[in-house]
Scaffold this active site. Structure first.
Site, PDB file in Angstrom:
ATOM      1  N   ASP A  23       0.828  -1.211   0.000  1.00 44.15           N
ATOM      2  CA  ASP A  23       0.000   0.000   0.000  1.00 44.15           C
ATOM      3  C   ASP A  23       0.865   1.266   0.000  1.00 44.15           C
ATOM      4  O   ASP A  23       1.964   1.270   0.540  1.00 44.15           O
ATOM      5  CB  ASP A  23      -0.926  -0.012   1.229  1.00 44.15           C
ATOM      6  CG  ASP A  23      -2.012   1.040   1.114  1.00 44.15           C
ATOM      7  OD1 ASP A  23      -2.445   1.345  -0.020  1.00 44.15           O
ATOM      8  OD2 ASP A  23      -2.442   1.571   2.158  1.00 44.15           O
ATOM      9  N   ASN A  71     -10.881  -2.752  -5.308  1.00 39.64           N
ATOM     10  CA  ASN A  71     -10.103  -1.798  -6.118  1.00 39.64           C
ATOM     11  C   ASN A  71     -10.714  -1.536  -7.500  1.00 39.64           C
ATOM     12  O   ASN A  71     -10.315  -0.578  -8.180  1.00 39.64           O
ATOM     13  CB  ASN A  71      -8.643  -2.253  -6.266  1.00 39.64           C
ATOM     14  CG  ASN A  71      -7.828  -2.114  -5.000  1.00 39.64           C
ATOM     15  OD1 ASN A  71      -6.900  -2.880  -4.753  1.00 39.64           O
ATOM     16  ND2 ASN A  71      -8.135  -1.123  -4.154  1.00 39.64           N
TER      17      ASN A  71
END
Ligand code: IPE
Ligand code: IPE
Ligand code: MG
Length: 242
Positions: A23, A71
């Protein structure tokens, strides 16, 4: 077998399975005034570096969260960039074929374009025989989605009269997961400054040691991984016992 590099802790103390949540790519790019796609490109480079290092120090199972079921909500061009990076990687990764590494895709491949889906399937089939390391790539992965699929598969067996509900065991559920050939997660590492799991390996991480750091994924270095391993070695894992 002698390891290419000495790990920072004794080999017998190494986690058997490290799960990475990659991330912070977008923020890495933003900090530099670059488009988010530049962050994903840099993140992909770092991913390869960290995989190599894990292999060199002798980690047997690694899983990387590359794209979640959530996502898909992102802008189309960002999703497109990530899919194209995967296409590139799928070509490049063939060099690992000589390295005894089994590639496992975690996630429902049905959502991908046919070429990408076929490449993922071929990669898994072609590396099935390798045993030195399992390398899991989580794409279109969500832990709740995975568990939902597992429930459906077991329910189907019940419906067909092959299984009684009271006979369902934890091992059977585990056997329906993408990670069925890997041990539970020992160490879960999330760079990027967020202190959450974001739907990653919830079942498999039941007793994982969690390691969070503020470094954004493209900057997450081998040195930082060493620090996480040293911290892991100091933890007292009790698994509910004393
Ligand atoms: C992780 O980086 C990569 C994916 C989720 C695909 P992000 O893209 O989430 O980066 P930040 O968190 O916005 O910085
Ligand atoms: C988790 O990161 C997913 C991946 C790294 C692939 P996100 O950036 O999607 O997670 P949230 O939105 O911060 O929880
Ligand atoms: Mg993020």
């Amino acid at each position: 077998m002698a390891k290419a590099k000495q790990p920072p802790i004794p080999a017998e103390m190494l986690p058997k399975h490290i799960a990475f949540i990659m991330d912070g790519n977008g923020r890495w790019a933003k900090k530099r005034g670059l488009p988010r796609s530049a962050g994903h490109i840099e993140g992909a480079k770092n991913f390869k570096k960290i995989v190599r290092y894990c292999k060199d120090i002798g980690i047997e199972n690694i899983t990387f969260y590359a794209f979640s079921t959530e996502n898909w909500k992102r802008p189309e061009d960002e999703v497109h960039t990530i899919m194209n990076l995967m296409r590139e990687y799928l070509v490049e990764v063939r060099k690992y074929f000589t390295e005894n590494t089994r590639m496992i895709i975690l996630g429902d491949k049905g959502a991908f374009e046919p070429d990408l889906r076929k490449s993922f399937e071929d990669l898994e089939a072609d590396t099935l025989k390798y045993q030195e390391m399992n390398m899991g790539l989580a794409v279109n992965y969500g832990s709740r989605d995975e568990l939902t699929h597992a429930c459906r598969a077991l329910a189907q067996q019940v419906k067909e009269g092959k299984l009684q509900p009271e006979d369902i065991t934890e091992d059977m559920i585990n056997g329906q997961l993408y990670t069925k050939d890997m041990p539970d997660v020992d160490l879960l590492i999330r760079p990027g400054g967020e202190y959450r799991i974001s739907n990653y390996l919830l079942w498999q991480s039941a007793y994982a040691e969690l390691y969070f750091c503020d470094t954004l994924w493209p900057d997450f270095s081998k040195k930082e991984l060493d620090a996480a391993l040293i911290e892991f070695a100091k933890r007292n894992r009790r698994f509910g016992g004393l």
